[in-house]
Design a protein around this motif. Structure first.
Motif, PDB file in Angstrom:
ATOM      1  N   GLU A 153       0.835  -1.215   0.000  1.00 34.51           N
ATOM      2  CA  GLU A 153       0.000   0.000   0.000  1.00 34.51           C
ATOM      3  C   GLU A 153       0.866   1.262   0.000  1.00 34.51           C
ATOM      4  O   GLU A 153       0.578   2.223  -0.727  1.00 34.51           O
ATOM      5  N   ALA A 154       1.924   1.262   0.810  1.00 31.66           N
ATOM      6  CA  ALA A 154       2.819   2.425   0.861  1.00 31.66           C
ATOM      7  C   ALA A 154       3.525   2.616  -0.483  1.00 31.66           C
ATOM      8  O   ALA A 154       3.667   3.756  -0.966  1.00 31.66           O
ATOM      9  N   LEU A 155       3.956   1.531  -1.097  1.00 34.35           N
ATOM     10  CA  LEU A 155       4.648   1.626  -2.385  1.00 34.35           C
ATOM     11  C   LEU A 155       3.696   2.010  -3.512  1.00 34.35           C
ATOM     12  O   LEU A 155       4.099   2.708  -4.457  1.00 34.35           O
ATOM     13  N   LEU A 156       2.441   1.582  -3.414  1.00 36.10           N
ATOM     14  CA  LEU A 156       1.429   1.988  -4.393  1.00 36.10           C
ATOM     15  C   LEU A 156       1.272   3.511  -4.371  1.00 36.10           C
ATOM     16  O   LEU A 156       1.265   4.168  -5.410  1.00 36.10           O
ATOM     17  N   THR A 157       1.179   4.067  -3.166  1.00 34.07           N
ATOM     18  CA  THR A 157       1.075   5.521  -3.012  1.00 34.07           C
ATOM     19  C   THR A 157       2.350   6.205  -3.516  1.00 34.07           C
ATOM     20  O   THR A 157       2.296   7.207  -4.233  1.00 34.07           O
ATOM     21  N   THR A 158       3.500   5.646  -3.153  1.00 37.34           N
ATOM     22  CA  THR A 158       4.781   6.208  -3.576  1.00 37.34           C
ATOM     23  C   THR A 158       4.904   6.212  -5.091  1.00 37.34           C
ATOM     24  O   THR A 158       5.302   7.214  -5.695  1.00 37.34           O
ATOM     25  N   HIS A 159       4.572   5.097  -5.720  1.00 37.68           N
ATOM     26  CA  HIS A 159       4.674   4.971  -7.175  1.00 37.68           C
ATOM     27  C   HIS A 159       3.769   5.995  -7.869  1.00 37.68           C
ATOM     28  O   HIS A 159       4.189   6.648  -8.828  1.00 37.68           O
ATOM     29  N   GLY A 160       2.557   6.148  -7.360  1.00 36.28           N
ATOM     30  CA  GLY A 160       1.629   7.129  -7.928  1.00 36.28           C
ATOM     31  C   GLY A 160       2.123   8.557  -7.750  1.00 36.28           C
ATOM     32  O   GLY A 160       2.022   9.382  -8.670  1.00 36.28           O
ATOM     33  N   THR A 161       2.679   8.843  -6.571  1.00 35.08           N
ATOM     34  CA  THR A 161       3.221  10.181  -6.309  1.00 35.08           C
ATOM     35  C   THR A 161       4.410  10.464  -7.209  1.00 35.08           C
ATOM     36  O   THR A 161       4.533  11.554  -7.790  1.00 35.08           O
ATOM     37  N   LEU A 162       5.298   9.478  -7.349  1.00 37.21           N
ATOM     38  CA  LEU A 162       6.456   9.646  -8.232  1.00 37.21           C
ATOM     39  C   LEU A 162       6.021   9.874  -9.679  1.00 37.21           C
ATOM     40  O   LEU A 162       6.656  10.649 -10.410  1.00 37.21           O
ATOM     41  N   ALA A 163       4.949   9.217 -10.102  1.00 37.16           N
ATOM     42  CA  ALA A 163       4.435   9.418 -11.464  1.00 37.16           C
ATOM     43  C   ALA A 163       3.991  10.870 -11.655  1.00 37.16           C
ATOM     44  O   ALA A 163       4.272  11.479 -12.692  1.00 37.16           O
ATOM     45  N   CYS A 164       3.327  11.425 -10.649  1.00 40.33           N
ATOM     46  CA  CYS A 164       2.896  12.828 -10.724  1.00 40.33           C
ATOM     47  C   CYS A 164       4.098  13.772 -10.741  1.00 40.33           C
ATOM     48  O   CYS A 164       4.129  14.746 -11.511  1.00 40.33           O
ATOM     49  N   VAL A 165       5.085  13.489  -9.910  1.00 39.21           N
ATOM     50  CA  VAL A 165       6.300  14.314  -9.879  1.00 39.21           C
ATOM     51  C   VAL A 165       7.024  14.211 -11.216  1.00 39.21           C
ATOM     52  O   VAL A 165       7.468  15.232 -11.767  1.00 39.21           O
ATOM     53  N   LEU A 166       7.127  12.996 -11.773  1.00 44.47           N
ATOM     54  CA  LEU A 166       7.761  12.833 -13.079  1.00 44.47           C
ATOM     55  C   LEU A 166       7.021  13.650 -14.135  1.00 44.47           C
ATOM     56  O   LEU A 166       7.657  14.327 -14.957  1.00 44.47           O
ATOM     57  N   GLY A 167       5.711  13.611 -14.105  1.00 46.80           N
ATOM     58  CA  GLY A 167       4.926  14.403 -15.057  1.00 46.80           C
ATOM     59  C   GLY A 167       5.244  15.881 -14.948  1.00 46.80           C
ATOM     60  O   GLY A 167       5.446  16.565 -15.961  1.00 46.80           O
ATOM     61  N   ALA A 168       5.328  16.389 -13.723  1.00 44.40           N
ATOM     62  CA  ALA A 168       5.628  17.810 -13.518  1.00 44.40           C
ATOM     63  C   ALA A 168       7.042  18.156 -13.991  1.00 44.40           C
ATOM     64  O   ALA A 168       7.260  19.189 -14.637  1.00 44.40           O
ATOM     65  N   VAL A 169       8.006  17.292 -13.699  1.00 45.46           N
ATOM     66  CA  VAL A 169       9.392  17.553 -14.106  1.00 45.46           C
ATOM     67  C   VAL A 169       9.524  17.464 -15.629  1.00 45.46           C
ATOM     68  O   VAL A 169      10.245  18.268 -16.237  1.00 45.46           O
ATOM     69  N   VAL A 170       8.816  16.536 -16.252  1.00 51.80           N
ATOM     70  CA  VAL A 170       8.841  16.440 -17.718  1.00 51.80           C
ATOM     71  C   VAL A 170       8.262  17.713 -18.330  1.00 51.80           C
ATOM     72  O   VAL A 170       8.817  18.251 -19.298  1.00 51.80           O
TER      73      VAL A 170
END
Length: 189
Positions: free
Chosen positions: A138-155
């Motif tokens: 569950e923690a990694l699911l949240t982390t992975h989703g958050t990282l995806a959003c951060v990656l989108g913003a950085v891209v």
């Protein structure tokens, strides 16, 4: 076009790795979106298996890209940039590399914690990185989703910077990463 980088242009290998990773990130977003829209079942599991394989491919390409970058000169930013622009460019590039490693690793750990195997296109199975653990999943699911959003913003920031260089600053920063273009060496930039 030269395979290796020069002091004023990215070489063919660096460009190939850059654009392959870009294309695979687009594939990743598409696969994740399609899988999210499906009910649990074989089709969803098949899409997620491809998503994992593409993620492992991105991780391998990021390792190759970082190794290649360490062995080649890096074309410098134009000297006309202000210090804050240089810091922003450096921050964006560092974050892209961090995220190219963090995203696939967090997904791999998430699958391991859930008890789902990670294979590379069915050719071989990768070892579990963490033991099966629902809370960790569950923690990694949240982390992975958050990282995806951060990656989108950085891209978005990275693309905005490249377009700013091309259309507003009118320098060669974008052109030197584009295949099939020429970049004149301009020492004043």
């Amino acid at each position: 076009m030269a395979l290796r980088n020069s002091t004023h242009r990215w070489g063919a290998v660096a460009q190939l790795l850059h654009w392959l990773i870009v294309a695979l990130i687009i594939v990743q977003v598409t696969l994740a979106g399609l899988a999210d829209d499906l009910p649990p079942g074989a089709r969803k599991l098949s899409l997620l298996a491809r998503h994992k394989s593409v993620g492992i491919t991105i991780l391998a390409l990021a390792i190759l890209r970082l190794a290649w970058r360490s062995l080649n000169p890096t074309p410098p930013l134009p000297t006309t940039l202000k210090p804050y622009q240089r810091r922003l460019a450096r921050f964006t590039h560092v974050m892209l590399y961090v995220l190219l490693f963090a995203m696939p690793l967090s997904g791999w750990m998430m699958s391991s914690a859930r008890g789902f195997p990670v294979s590379w296109f069915g050719f071989f199975q990768l070892p579990d990185l963490v033991p099966k653990n629902k809370a960790l999943y569950e923690a990694l699911l949240t982390t992975h989703g958050t990282l995806a959003c951060v990656l989108g913003a950085v891209v978005v920031l990275h693309v905005a910077g490249a377009l700013t260089h091309h259309f507003m600053l009118r320098d060669d920063v974008l052109r030197r990463m584009l295949p099939f273009t020429t970049t004149p060496h301009r020492p004043e930039q």
